[in-house]
Scaffold this motif. Sequence first.
Motif, short mmCIF file in Angstrom:
data_model
loop_
_atom_site.label_atom_id
_atom_site.label_comp_id
_atom_site.label_asym_id
_atom_site.label_seq_id
_atom_site.Cartn_x
_atom_site.Cartn_y
_atom_site.Cartn_z
N CYS A 99 12.29 3.86 5.69
CA CYS A 99 10.93 3.51 6.08
C CYS A 99 9.94 4.48 5.45
O CYS A 99 10.16 5.69 5.46
N ARG A 100 8.86 3.94 4.91
CA ARG A 100 7.82 4.76 4.30
C ARG A 100 6.49 4.58 5.02
O ARG A 100 5.45 4.98 4.52
N ALA A 101 6.52 4.00 6.22
CA ALA A 101 5.29 3.75 6.97
C ALA A 101 4.76 5.04 7.58
O ALA A 101 5.50 6.00 7.81
N ALA A 102 3.47 5.04 7.84
CA ALA A 102 2.82 6.20 8.45
C ALA A 102 3.38 6.44 9.85
O ALA A 102 3.60 5.51 10.62
N ALA A 103 3.63 7.70 10.15
CA ALA A 103 4.12 8.07 11.48
C ALA A 103 2.98 8.00 12.49
O ALA A 103 1.84 8.37 12.19
N MET A 136 0.84 -1.18 0.00
CA MET A 136 0.00 0.00 0.00
C MET A 136 0.89 1.25 0.00
O MET A 136 1.82 1.37 0.79
N VAL A 137 0.60 2.19 -0.85
CA VAL A 137 1.36 3.44 -0.95
C VAL A 137 0.78 4.43 0.06
O VAL A 137 -0.42 4.66 0.10
N PRO A 138 1.65 5.03 0.91
CA PRO A 138 1.15 5.99 1.88
C PRO A 138 0.63 7.25 1.21
O PRO A 138 1.07 7.63 0.13
N ASP A 139 -0.30 7.91 1.85
CA ASP A 139 -0.84 9.18 1.39
C ASP A 139 0.32 10.19 1.38
O ASP A 139 0.99 10.36 2.39
N PRO A 140 0.57 10.87 0.26
CA PRO A 140 1.70 11.80 0.20
C PRO A 140 1.59 12.97 1.17
O PRO A 140 2.58 13.63 1.48
N ASP A 141 0.38 13.24 1.67
CA ASP A 141 0.18 14.32 2.63
C ASP A 141 0.29 13.85 4.08
O ASP A 141 0.24 14.66 4.99
N SER A 142 0.42 12.54 4.28
CA SER A 142 0.52 12.00 5.63
C SER A 142 1.98 11.94 6.06
O SER A 142 2.85 11.56 5.27
N PRO A 143 2.27 12.28 7.30
CA PRO A 143 3.64 12.21 7.79
C PRO A 143 4.14 10.76 7.79
O PRO A 143 3.38 9.83 8.08
N ILE A 144 5.42 10.59 7.45
CA ILE A 144 6.01 9.25 7.43
C ILE A 144 7.14 9.15 8.45
O ILE A 144 7.69 10.14 8.91
N CYS A 145 7.48 7.94 8.77
CA CYS A 145 8.52 7.63 9.74
C CYS A 145 9.86 8.20 9.30
O CYS A 145 10.20 8.20 8.12
N SER A 146 10.65 8.66 10.28
CA SER A 146 11.98 9.22 10.01
C SER A 146 13.07 8.17 9.90
O SER A 146 14.21 8.50 9.53
N ALA A 147 12.77 6.91 10.20
CA ALA A 147 13.79 5.86 10.10
C ALA A 147 14.23 5.71 8.64
O ALA A 147 13.40 5.77 7.72
N LYS A 148 15.52 5.54 8.45
CA LYS A 148 16.08 5.44 7.10
C LYS A 148 15.39 4.35 6.29
O LYS A 148 15.31 3.20 6.70
#
Length: 78
Positions: free
Chosen positions: A15-19, A1-13
Motif C-alpha cells: 500500500c502506498r496510500a497516505a497514513a 496520484m503519487v503520494p508526497d515522499p515526505d508524507s507517512p504512508i500506510c504500513s500494509a504490504k
Amino acid sequence: MVPDPDSPICSAKGCRAAAVWVLAWNNPKVHTPERRKTWLACKEHREYLSKFLGVRGFLKDVVKLEDWESPDAGPSTG
C-alpha cells in the motif's frame, strides 16, 4: 496520484496510500510493557491491521496520525 515522499504512508504490504491512523502495539514476549512500536494505516487498512495485531494481543491503541504527532501526543514511538 503519487503520494508526497515526505508524507507517512500506510504500513500494509504494497500500500502506498497516505497514513491516517497510528496503531500502537507491543509484543509482550519481546518488549517491556511501556514500549510502543507503531504501524501506520490508511483508511482502507485500519481495520485489517488492527485485527492482525488484535488477535495476537499486541494492539494497545489506535490514534489519528494528526493527534499522535502533536506535542501532546502519547508515548514515544521508539
